[in-house]
Write an enzyme that holds these catalytic residues in place. Structure first.
Site, mmCIF file in Angstrom:
data_model
loop_
_atom_site.group_PDB
_atom_site.id
_atom_site.type_symbol
_atom_site.label_atom_id
_atom_site.label_comp_id
_atom_site.label_asym_id
_atom_site.label_seq_id
_atom_site.Cartn_x
_atom_site.Cartn_y
_atom_site.Cartn_z
ATOM 1 N N ALA A 1 118.833 79.927 -82.997
ATOM 2 C CA ALA A 1 120.329 80.041 -82.185
ATOM 3 C C ALA A 1 120.373 78.451 -82.559
ATOM 4 C CB ALA A 1 119.065 80.125 -80.573
ATOM 5 N N GLU A 23 116.212 76.283 -77.072
ATOM 6 C CA GLU A 23 117.942 75.636 -77.139
ATOM 7 C C GLU A 23 118.330 74.887 -75.973
ATOM 8 O OE1 GLU A 23 118.678 76.227 -79.968
ATOM 9 O OE2 GLU A 23 117.601 77.505 -80.962
HETATM 10 N N1 TRP Z 1 119.122 74.008 -84.272
HETATM 11 C C1 TRP Z 1 118.900 75.334 -83.941
HETATM 12 C C2 TRP Z 1 117.628 75.598 -83.422
HETATM 13 O O1 TRP Z 1 117.602 75.619 -82.602
HETATM 14 C C3 TRP Z 1 118.583 76.117 -86.351
HETATM 15 C C4 TRP Z 1 119.519 76.828 -86.538
HETATM 16 C C5 TRP Z 1 120.375 77.333 -85.519
HETATM 17 C C6 TRP Z 1 120.484 76.540 -87.923
HETATM 18 N N2 TRP Z 1 121.272 77.693 -86.736
HETATM 19 C C7 TRP Z 1 121.580 77.051 -88.243
HETATM 20 C C8 TRP Z 1 120.045 75.783 -88.079
HETATM 21 C C9 TRP Z 1 121.885 77.355 -88.931
HETATM 22 C C10 TRP Z 1 120.218 75.444 -90.312
HETATM 23 C C11 TRP Z 1 121.509 76.692 -89.568
HETATM 24 O O2 TRP Z 1 115.948 75.537 -83.945
HETATM 25 ZN ZN ZN Z 2 115.833 73.241 -82.836
#
Ligand code: TRP
Ligand code: ZN
Length: 872
Positions: A268, A304
């Site tokens: 997510a 999230e």
């Molecule tokens: N930030 C997202 C998390 O909650 C991670 C993530 C989601 C991500 N989609 C992505 C990282 C695509 C790299 C590429 O952990």
């Molecule tokens: Zn994260």
């Protein structure tokens, strides 16, 4: 054409941007073959820039540049140039407005980065660098700006049009189109930008925050899925309340939206006010989702949601600081699960995750510190080290300075850095300041890779009634780091006397390479309960006797360590038998084992879920991790042997516990019910191994038949083993299962995985056939994980079959994915990268596969980085 190694980015090279972007006004015109994007930026020189000759260099990938206007005047070809994904504009004033028109093709975008389509709906994924797949931009997380987004699209195809923040205007355009305008009042980096357009259904609710503000909660799903959102919605409210109660964090917008999409590279994404989720972590109903699925939905939602503060309000200066948001947010969602479910079980799951994936990473060619010093492709660093070890590092800080002070430190961090893009160093400083404790040496956890090893000895002096613990720490070399300095770590222990009473508990501070701790007034030789609750992410060596481990399993007041004592004991038993197996000695269970197990089954006072965990033998992966040269066949054979022996000898106990906890009540997801189901199904896991085939067949089949349409937890546990071995029923069950659920993609994923982890000798052939099946789609990451991922990661015996066909199969898949979706290709190649852990023969075959991949033309940065590093 020769493959040129893509260049690396270094942490030490960080410099502030020459220019700042204050506002971003976007306009999207979504079309059926291409989408037009207009981006209006207000730009000014960055006073913090260090360079004397400032340059405006924007990033862009797969975007077609149409027009650029500077302060309203169109630029000509001589005013700018485009060079390898960079747009360089030569002479710009100190302050100006820049308007960029680009054209992109979301319908052709299979990388699922930037703007793409999933089942006909538009959605975005901008972390880490997806935004530059949409328009030319300064694509770096320290570039924080205020955004407005206008979306123009066909009314009928895309009735729902969403972006970050609040809806501020909307209207019709001609007879077929409509438009909306969203405004996000919070400054954000572009990786948190999101857009969704489609024909979606909405479930809504609301939450009143601690200060009395009403927040609208909207979950959007594809048509036909509305009835599977109830659990997710409850989880959202639970997480919001919990973060207020536990960390004082309140939600800041008037609306919080979640959209679930079927095609998504990860779990997510925390986009401001508009989270996008993989359907797997939103949709849950008793008949389609297991207890584990329900649990994951809650923890990913909490994750999230928590990012809104740890990540969004305070974000990362650069991608080397990724653990600043991910380690902290994993820590926060793990704490949520501990507080709202069974604390001990939550900790066991977290430690299992860490040891099953991160320990291997830390011991292999891709080992890197929690804060890496360089990367070629940042997407390769969304790892168990950055996430899970990063969370352990935060937890250690909490243990070292205490919960209350940690909370104060976190408050200080959030208030001091609200609206900023900061570093791990800033976080550690806030913790130091609030506690007055120096974390100077502790910072090594961020810069040194590798799992430390603690060798521990104890002595008792009955004369002076003193007890001593000597702790010696070391850390193996990792790529680029041969010598390691000693770590500062919290070592939580308890001492028990012979009747199982706790004499005391304390947290020792370990700092030196060798340290001796003295304990006074200890009336008898105690039994030490070491590294309670896994207070540091280390490997522990202490020569417990079998009796001591059994004693701790019964008496330790630290429930995690009760389980851990069991794990240590099973590992010892199984690895001893692995040795016997390798020299072809007849296998025989040690005498004590049966008694230990039946004693466990009688421990009625234990929480059932914890008991179920205690009855679970260590995974094949964890066992493999303990061997110098991994012998997949021996591990599998021995583990199955132990399970079968236990089943045969304790048949009555298992049947009794099974029957006592079997229930036909309607499915409910709560602590008691999950515990009961987990315990019962763990007993079934043993019973289906019975030599008495009719009995287990009867048990499993009747549970399967009853549960098939209303309880996926029971359905799956009932048939796991029957499909896992070469049972005559295998084909029939799988057909029945598919017929019942072929319309549900997430259940079909389970059906694919069941076949991928089967131990039948022809599993690889079946997996190959399944790649041609209507149920499979190589462009959908969930399908790839369910079939290929399950085979390569969870079926070691078949994947590592001695002839190497498994490796060749994976090689083909990686190359096919490489052209479609490099991120997923890179995730699929990792089972090959720890080739040095296997015997010489397999090493050769795995190495050959890696070399074949490396030789391929137009290899993505993602795959190239992992393969070349693992061959070094
Ligand atoms: N930030 C997202 C998390 O909650 C991670 C993530 C989601 C991500 N989609 C992505 C990282 C695509 C790299 C590429 O952990
Ligand atoms: Zn994260």
């Amino acid at each position: 054409m020769k493959n040129i190694s893509p260049a690396a980015v270094y942490l030490k090279d960080y410099t502030p941007s020459d220019y700042l972007i204050d506002t971003v006004d976007l306009e999207f015109e979504l079309g059926e073959t291409s989408t037009r994007v207009k981006s209006k930026l207000t730009v000014r020189e960055n006073p913090a820039s260090l360079s004397s000759a400032k340059k405006l260099i924007l990033n862009g990938e797969n975007v077609l540049l149409k027009t650029i206007l500077l302060n309203g005047k169109e630029l000509t070809k001589t005013d700018f140039k485009i060079q390898e994904n960079k747009l360089i504009i030569s002479a710009v004033p100190a302050k100006f407005e820049l308007e960029i028109h680009t054209l992109i093709k979301p319908q052709e975008n299979t990388s699922l980065t930037g703007l793409y389509q999933s089942n006909g709906n538009f959605c975005t994924q901008c972390e880490a660098h997806g935004f530059s797949h949409i328009t030319y931009f300064l694509d770096r997380p320290d570039m924080m700006a205020c955004y407005t987004t206008t979306i123009i699209a066909d009314k009928e195809k895309y009735p729902i049009l969403l972006s970050n923040g609040n809806l501020v205007a909307s209207g019709s355009l001609g007879k077929d189109k409509h438009w909306v305008k969203w405004e996000d009042p919070f400054k954000k980096p572009c990786y948190l930008f999101a857009l969704v357009a489609g024909d979606l259904e909405r479930v809504q609710d609301e939450f009143i925050t601690q200060s009395g503000r009403r927040v609208d909660l909207h979950i959007y799903v594809e048509k036909g899925n509305k009835h599977k959102c109830e659990h997710a919605m409850q989880a959202v409210k639970k997480a919001m309340k919990w973060d207020e109660d536990t960390f004082g964090r309140e939600y800041d917008l008037d609306i919080y939206m979640i959209v679930a999409v079927s095609d998504f590279n990860m779990g997510a994404m925390e986009n401001k006010g508009l989270n996008i989720f993989n359907t797997k972590y939103i949709l849950a109903s008793p008949e389609t989702a297991t207890d584990d699925d329900f649990l994951h939905v809650e923890s990913v939602i909490a994750h999230e949601y928590c990012h809104n503060w740890s990540g969004n309000r305070v974000t990362c200066r650069d991608w080397f600081q990724l653990s600043l948001k991910e380690g902290l947010t994993i820590f926060r969602d793990q704490t949520f699960t501990e507080d709202t479910m069974s604390a001990a079980v939550a900790r066991i799951h977290a430690v299992n995750d860490l040891r099953n994936s991160q320990f291997g990473e830390d011991a292999g060619p891709l080992a890197h510190p929690v804060r890496p010093e360089s990367y070629v492709e940042i997407n390769n660093f969304y790892t168990a080290t950055v996430y899970n070890k990063g969370a352990e590092v935060i937890r250690m800080i909490q243990t070292l300075i205490g919960k209350e002070i940690f909370r104060q430190g976190l408050d200080l961090y959030f208030s001091r850095h609200d609206g900023q893009a900061v570093t791990i160093e800033d976080f550690v400083k806030a913790m130091e300041e609030s506690s007055g404790i120096s974390l100077e040496q502790f910072r090594l956890w961020y810069s040194q890779a590798g799992t430390p090893v603690l060798d521990i000895k104890d002595e008792y002096d009955p004369h002076h009634k003193t007890y001593y613990l000597t702790i010696r720490q070391s850390c193996p070399a990792t790529p680029g780091q041969n010598e390691k300095l000693p770590f500062h770590l919290p070592f939580k222990i308890g001492l028990l006397n012979g009747s199982g009473e706790e004499m005391f508990e304390t947290v020792l501070q370990v700092k030196k390479q060798v340290e001796k701790f003295k304990f006074d007034n200890i009336s008898s030789f105690p039994i030490p309960s070491l590294l309670r609750s896994f207070s540091a992410p280390v490997k522990l060596h202490f020569s417990y006797s079998d009796e001591q481990l059994q004693f701790l399993m019964q008496h330790d007041t630290d429930l995690f360590n009760r389980w851990e004592a069991g794990t240590k004991y099973w590992v010892r038993v199984i690895l001893d038998l692995v040795n016997d197996f390798q020299v072809k000695k007849k296998l025989q269970l040690p005498l004590g084992l049966i008694n230990v197990f039946s004693a466990l089954l009688q421990q009625a006072e234990l929480d059932k879920w914890l008991l179920a965990e205690m009855l679970t033998l260590p995974s094949e992966r964890y066992l493999a991790e303990q061997m110098t040269i991994i012998d997949v066949d021996a591990i599998h054979a021995v583990r199955e042997f132990v399970i079968t022996e236990l089943a045969n000898q304790l048949k009555q106990d298992f049947i009794e516990t099974y029957k006592k906890n079997h229930s036909l009540n309607t499915y409910q997801f709560n602590l008691q019910e999950v515990g009961r189901r987990q315990l019962k199904n763990r007993c079934l896991d043993y019973l289906v191994h019975l030599d008495d085939f009719t009995l287990h067949e009867q048990l499993a089949l009747s549970q399967f038949a009853v549960a098939l349409k209303n309880n996926m937890t029971d359905t799956l546990s009932a048939i796991k083993y029957l499909t896992y071995v070469d049972s005559p029923l295998q084909g029939k069950i799988l057909t029945q299962f598919y017929a019942a659920w072929k319309h549900d993609p997430l259940v079909v994923d389970k059906w694919l995985s069941l076949q991928a982890i089967s131990k039948s000798p022809d599993t690889l052939d079946k997996v190959k056939l399944l790649t041609q099946h209507e149920a499979f789609d190589i462009k959908n990451p969930n399908k790839v994980y369910a079939l290929i991922g399950a085979f390569a990661r969870h079926n070691p015996v078949r994947f590592h079959s001695a002839k190497g066909e498994g490796y060749l199969f994976l090689t083909d898949i990686v190359l096919e994915l490489n052209a479609l979706n490099p991120q997923i290709a890179a995730r699929m190649v990792t089972p090959l990268t720890d080739w040095k852990r296997y015997d010489i023969h397999r090493q050769g075959l795995m190495q050959r596969s890696l070399e074949m991949i490396l030789k391929t033309k137009s290899l993505s940065r993602d795959v190239h980085e992992l393969v070349s590093k693992s061959l070094q």
